[in-house]
Motif scaffolding. Structure first.
Motif, short mmCIF file in Angstrom:
data_model
loop_
_atom_site.label_atom_id
_atom_site.label_comp_id
_atom_site.label_asym_id
_atom_site.label_seq_id
_atom_site.Cartn_x
_atom_site.Cartn_y
_atom_site.Cartn_z
N ARG A 140 0.76 -1.19 0.14
CA ARG A 140 -0.06 -0.10 0.11
C ARG A 140 0.83 1.27 0.14
O ARG A 140 0.56 2.25 -0.72
CB ARG A 140 -1.02 0.01 1.13
CG ARG A 140 -2.18 -1.02 1.04
CD ARG A 140 -2.95 -0.95 2.35
NE ARG A 140 -2.33 -1.21 3.70
CZ ARG A 140 -2.31 -2.12 4.15
NH1 ARG A 140 -2.87 -3.25 3.73
NH2 ARG A 140 -2.01 -2.21 5.26
N THR A 141 1.92 1.19 0.82
CA THR A 141 2.71 2.36 0.96
C THR A 141 3.78 2.72 -0.46
O THR A 141 3.43 3.62 -0.78
CB THR A 141 3.82 2.22 2.00
OG1 THR A 141 3.19 1.98 3.39
CG2 THR A 141 4.76 3.56 2.20
N TYR A 142 3.89 1.71 -1.15
CA TYR A 142 4.43 1.70 -2.38
C TYR A 142 3.73 2.20 -3.30
O TYR A 142 4.17 3.28 -4.07
CB TYR A 142 4.94 0.29 -2.78
CG TYR A 142 5.64 0.46 -4.09
CD1 TYR A 142 7.01 0.76 -4.60
CD2 TYR A 142 4.79 0.24 -5.41
CE1 TYR A 142 7.49 0.55 -5.78
CE2 TYR A 142 5.11 0.16 -6.73
CZ TYR A 142 6.48 0.53 -6.99
OH TYR A 142 7.06 0.66 -8.12
N ASN A 143 2.43 1.98 -3.47
CA ASN A 143 1.38 2.38 -4.41
C ASN A 143 1.18 4.01 -4.04
O ASN A 143 1.35 4.90 -5.26
CB ASN A 143 0.17 1.71 -4.30
CG ASN A 143 0.36 0.50 -4.97
OD1 ASN A 143 1.27 0.01 -5.86
ND2 ASN A 143 -0.57 -0.44 -4.68
N ILE A 144 1.06 4.32 -2.84
CA ILE A 144 0.91 5.81 -2.48
C ILE A 144 1.91 6.53 -2.76
O ILE A 144 2.08 7.77 -3.45
CB ILE A 144 0.70 5.86 -0.97
CG1 ILE A 144 -0.67 5.35 -0.68
CG2 ILE A 144 0.82 7.20 -0.70
CD1 ILE A 144 -1.05 5.08 0.83
N LEU A 145 3.27 6.18 -2.46
CA LEU A 145 4.45 7.26 -2.89
C LEU A 145 4.59 7.18 -4.53
O LEU A 145 5.04 7.98 -5.03
CB LEU A 145 5.74 6.41 -2.17
CG LEU A 145 5.68 6.33 -0.71
CD1 LEU A 145 7.14 5.57 -0.20
CD2 LEU A 145 5.77 7.85 -0.31
N LEU A 146 4.17 5.97 -5.25
CA LEU A 146 4.38 6.16 -6.48
C LEU A 146 3.42 7.02 -7.41
O LEU A 146 3.68 7.85 -8.11
CB LEU A 146 4.23 4.63 -7.15
CG LEU A 146 4.53 4.50 -8.68
CD1 LEU A 146 6.08 4.68 -8.84
CD2 LEU A 146 4.13 3.22 -9.01
N ALA A 147 2.29 7.05 -6.61
CA ALA A 147 1.14 8.08 -7.31
C ALA A 147 1.55 9.58 -7.01
O ALA A 147 1.18 10.16 -7.61
CB ALA A 147 -0.27 7.75 -6.32
N GLU A 148 2.35 9.70 -5.87
CA GLU A 148 2.75 11.00 -5.29
C GLU A 148 3.96 11.62 -6.39
O GLU A 148 4.40 12.64 -6.14
CB GLU A 148 3.58 11.19 -3.96
CG GLU A 148 2.03 11.05 -2.86
CD GLU A 148 2.65 10.99 -1.74
OE1 GLU A 148 4.15 10.84 -1.40
OE2 GLU A 148 1.79 11.21 -0.63
N GLY A 149 4.54 10.70 -7.29
CA GLY A 149 5.64 10.92 -8.21
C GLY A 149 6.98 10.62 -7.48
O GLY A 149 7.96 11.30 -8.22
N ARG A 150 7.16 10.00 -6.59
CA ARG A 150 8.25 9.70 -5.71
C ARG A 150 8.97 8.69 -6.53
O ARG A 150 8.50 7.67 -6.96
CB ARG A 150 8.07 9.46 -4.41
CG ARG A 150 7.15 10.32 -3.43
CD ARG A 150 7.62 11.40 -2.80
NE ARG A 150 8.84 10.96 -2.11
CZ ARG A 150 8.70 11.14 -0.61
NH1 ARG A 150 7.52 11.03 -0.14
NH2 ARG A 150 9.63 10.75 0.03
#
Length: 115
Positions: A93-103
């Motif tokens: 879940r954390t990976y998906n969120i960070l990826l969506a933030e453009g990180r």
């Protein structure tokens, strides 16, 4: 690439099931990654992340939150790669969120049922 599901014996990335540990780095998925248990995560197993270093590495440690050997984490710190260790479900879940933030994020995942 997004994590799209998981159970104890499987991690799904873009709806494709994987029944082994895996990593996502620099736009590539590697499965099996190598380590199958927490104690298998070593300096050498993290070498894959040293080329094109991510801003942060999310380490999914299986069933519960735990930490790999200090030597392995020290290598990440020396290379100025941020890292977070958490159970594999939370890591997905954390990976998906960070990826969506453009990180610039990478993931190293043990199966959710791993100890």
């Amino acid at each position: 690439m997004l994590f799209t599901g998981y159970d104890n014996d499987c991690i799904r990335v873009n709806q494709q099931p994987y029944n082994s540990s895996l990593c996502i780095h620099a736009g590539r998925l590697t499965a099996p990654w190598g380590p199958e248990r927490l104690r298998d995560i070593t300096v050498e197993s993290l070498d894959i992340f040293m080329d094109k270093e991510p801003e942060i590495l999310i380490i999914g440690t299986g069933r519960t939150t735990a930490f790999p050997e200090p030597d392995a984490l020290q290598r990440l710190s020396e290379r100025h790669i941020g890292f977070e260790c958490m159970d594999s479900r939370s890591a997905a879940r954390t990976y998906n969120i960070l990826l969506a933030e453009g990180r610039n994020v990478s993931a190293a995942m043990l199966l959710p049922g791993s100890r």
